[in-house]
Enzyme design. Structure first.
Site, PDB file in Angstrom:
ATOM      1  N   SER A   1      46.854  45.575  51.129  1.00  0.00           N
ATOM      2  CA  SER A   1      48.256  45.137  51.149  1.00  0.00           C
ATOM      3  C   SER A   1      48.982  45.667  52.386  1.00  0.00           C
ATOM      4  O   SER A   1      49.717  44.943  53.054  1.00  0.00           O
ATOM      5  CB  SER A   1      48.982  45.642  49.903  1.00  0.00           C
TER       6      SER A   1
ATOM      7  N   ARG B   1      50.559  43.679  55.868  1.00  0.00           N
ATOM      8  CA  ARG B   1      51.966  43.846  56.234  1.00  0.00           C
ATOM      9  C   ARG B   1      52.110  44.498  57.603  1.00  0.00           C
ATOM     10  O   ARG B   1      53.084  44.230  58.318  1.00  0.00           O
ATOM     11  CB  ARG B   1      52.680  44.656  55.143  1.00  0.00           C
TER      12      ARG B   1
ATOM     13  N   GLY C   1      45.269  35.299  49.164  1.00  0.00           N
ATOM     14  CA  GLY C   1      46.536  34.900  48.544  1.00  0.00           C
ATOM     15  C   GLY C   1      47.717  35.609  49.189  1.00  0.00           C
ATOM     16  O   GLY C   1      48.786  35.017  49.364  1.00  0.00           O
TER      17      GLY C   1
ATOM     18  N   ARG D   1      44.724  28.195  43.832  1.00  0.00           N
ATOM     19  CA  ARG D   1      45.687  29.158  43.267  1.00  0.00           C
ATOM     20  C   ARG D   1      47.119  28.616  43.311  1.00  0.00           C
ATOM     21  O   ARG D   1      47.471  27.845  44.195  1.00  0.00           O
ATOM     22  CB  ARG D   1      45.547  30.496  44.002  1.00  0.00           C
TER      23      ARG D   1
ATOM     24  N   SER E   1      55.451  39.794  40.417  1.00  0.00           N
ATOM     25  CA  SER E   1      54.578  39.499  41.552  1.00  0.00           C
ATOM     26  C   SER E   1      55.132  40.063  42.851  1.00  0.00           C
ATOM     27  O   SER E   1      56.208  39.657  43.315  1.00  0.00           O
ATOM     28  CB  SER E   1      54.396  37.984  41.697  1.00  0.00           C
TER      29      SER E   1
ATOM     30  N   GLN F   1      53.756  39.525  45.644  1.00  0.00           N
ATOM     31  CA  GLN F   1      53.606  38.493  46.678  1.00  0.00           C
ATOM     32  C   GLN F   1      54.827  37.588  46.711  1.00  0.00           C
ATOM     33  O   GLN F   1      55.321  37.238  47.776  1.00  0.00           O
ATOM     34  CB  GLN F   1      52.329  37.690  46.430  1.00  0.00           C
TER      35      GLN F   1
ATOM     36  N   ASP G   1      45.052  44.779  40.055  1.00  0.00           N
ATOM     37  CA  ASP G   1      43.773  44.416  40.692  1.00  0.00           C
ATOM     38  C   ASP G   1      42.588  45.211  40.140  1.00  0.00           C
ATOM     39  O   ASP G   1      41.449  44.981  40.537  1.00  0.00           O
ATOM     40  CB  ASP G   1      43.868  44.634  42.209  1.00  0.00           C
TER      41      ASP G   1
ATOM     42  N   LYS H   1      44.021  34.957  39.540  1.00  0.00           N
ATOM     43  CA  LYS H   1      43.615  35.758  40.704  1.00  0.00           C
ATOM     44  C   LYS H   1      42.501  35.012  41.448  1.00  0.00           C
ATOM     45  O   LYS H   1      42.351  33.815  41.287  1.00  0.00           O
ATOM     46  CB  LYS H   1      43.179  37.148  40.238  1.00  0.00           C
TER      47      LYS H   1
END
Ligand code: S3P
Length: 439
Positions: free
Chosen positions: A26, A30, A98, A126, A172, A174, A320, A347
């Site tokens: 993650s 970023r 994703g 997805r 979420s 995301q 996860d 997922k």
């Protein structure tokens, strides 16, 4: 065309020693996104050089950002500023990721150019409406397939987005991050409220780059007033990768493992809490703050786990880690029940169904439910299981070998390279009897 990788794990053994697992996925995504939008040169260490984060890296190169890979997780990003991205010449291919697709959809909605986002077979199935619908409320123009999936065709609406006040229907990170990135290009304030805490790396890293995100309880807000100033980022190890060894060393007898420099952001540590509730022996050592994120060394020693009802508030904080937590449950004494985890069905694969299928093949009593699973702990047998190209399912069944009564073969494991390319080496160095075959 693409190569198939099969994992074969000999049953039994223990895990012993020290390891530094792969960088946080993650944060790696970023670091590229925000480093690209910053003014100046951002240096990243500990970057995850795996397919997912590299898909993000390539996407920003395709949008004109100069990014150097200097080896060993060192990446230098020559930021182009908030308005400096250039139109990509072709669709941006994001592989299995994703995070890349959902975060980029927000960022690209307000650019002065059009773009198309595509992905592999799994990513193309997805759900994307969870981002395109709130973005449309902000004035974005994004076309999906009829099913609401990729490819995403984004018409850049520079200067035409407006902030919204959005209450997310699901927990979420995301979706939250997507809307915050869109909010950097919108008139007025963009506010996102989450039903339960989710990972907050976007908020932390934006603030680290000097771009103000205001967080008040479960709401994050942002405006277009701000700029990002280049910084240095030390990405810690990914607790989601460490999780395989937290479970492995817990379930295998005579195990004692030290996992170094692991990110322990409180929005990510549900796996430690759940394993401790199950009776695991995990010590959090040498806690420190590195670049605004808490980091520690984790020591884990074998223990007899017991089944529990997993508290629902921990679900988003361990989202996860359920594939490998199901393996822990299969080795525990008694029943483990997971509820409130319907997100697992969307997922990289349907992680409830695929894990239940594999566990049943190995002789475990695992009953899938609409939003979770009920597992009776007992004996794990051997057999051939399908990972359905899901990296975390492949690694979870490899770890199951430590307690199985016969060898386990796991099909379709190439996607381990999306998040943890060094898994096989680290796991075998620690004692897992794992080989792989390519075809
Ligand atoms: C991620 C958020 C989570 C997680 C994914 C990475 C992120 O997804 O499952 O692996 O980096 O923001 P959701 O936000 O969809 O739960």
């Amino acid at each position: 065309m693409t190569k198939k990788i099969t994992f074969k794990v000999q049953n039994g053994g223990s895990l012993q020693g020290e390891a530094r697992v792969a960088g946080d996925k993650s944060m790696s995504h970023r670091s590229i996104m925000l480093g690209s939008l910053a003014e100046g040169v951002t240096h990243v260490t500990g970057f995850l050089e795996a397919e997912d984060a590299l898909a993000t890296l390539q996407a920003f190169r395709d949008m004109g950002v100069e990014i150097e890979q200097n080896g060993d997780g060192c990446v230098t990003i020559h930021g182009v500023g908030k308005h400096g991205l250039k139109a990509p010449k072709a669709p941006l291919y994001l592989g299995n990721s994703g995070t890349s697709m959902r975060l980029l959809s927000g960022l690209l909605a307000g650019q002065a150019f059009d773009s198309v986002l595509t992905g592999d077979e799994s990513l193309s199935k997805r759900p994307m409406k969870r981002v395109t619908e709130p973005l449309a409320k902000m004035g974005a123009d994004i076309k999906t397939t009829e099913k609401g999936t990729a490819p995403l065709e984004i018409t850049g609406r520079a200067g035409q987005l407006t902030g919204i006040d959005y209450v997310m229907p699901m927990a979420s990170a995301q979706v939250k991050s997507c809307l915050l990135l869109a909010g950097m290009y919108a008139q007025g304030e963009t506010r996102v409220t989450e039903p339960a805490p989710t990972r907050d790396h976007t908020e932390r890293m934006l603030n680290g780059f000097g771009y103000s995100v205001h967080v008040d309880k479960n709401q994050a807000s942002i405006t277009a007033n701000g700029k990002l100033t280049a910084m240095t980022i030390d990405v810690p190890s990914d607790i989601s990768s460490a999780a395989f060894f937290l479970v492995g060393a817990s379930i295998a007898e005579n195990s004692d493992v030290l996992l170094k420099h692991v990110g322990i952001n409180p929005t990510r540590t549900g796996v430690i809490d759940i394993l401790r509730l199950m009776g695991a022996n995990i010590e959090v050592l040498n806690e420190r703050i590195v670049g605004g994120e808490p980091v520690a060394d984790l020591r884990v020693i074998s223990s007899q786990l017991k089944g529990i009802d997993i508290p629902e508030y921990l679900v988003p904080l361990a989202i996860d880690e359920f594939p490998v937590l199901f393996i822990a449950a299969a080795c525990a004494e008694g029943e483990t029940r997971l509820t409130g985890a319907e997100e697992l069905r969307v997922k990289e694969s349907d992680r409830i169904q695929v894990m239940a299928d594999g566990l049943q093949i190995l002789g475990v009593n695992a009953q899938p439910t609409s939003d979770g699973m009920i597992i009776q702990g007992g004996t794990i047998g051997g057999g051939i299981v399908e990972s359905h190209g899901d990296h975390r399912i492949a690694m979870a069944f490899a770890i199951a070998g430590l307690r199985a009564t016969a060898p386990i073969t796991i099909l379709d494991c190439a996607n381990v390279n999306t998040s943890f390319p060094t898994f096989k080496k680290l796991a075998t160095d620690l004692g897992l009897q794992l080989t792989s075959e390519e075809s």
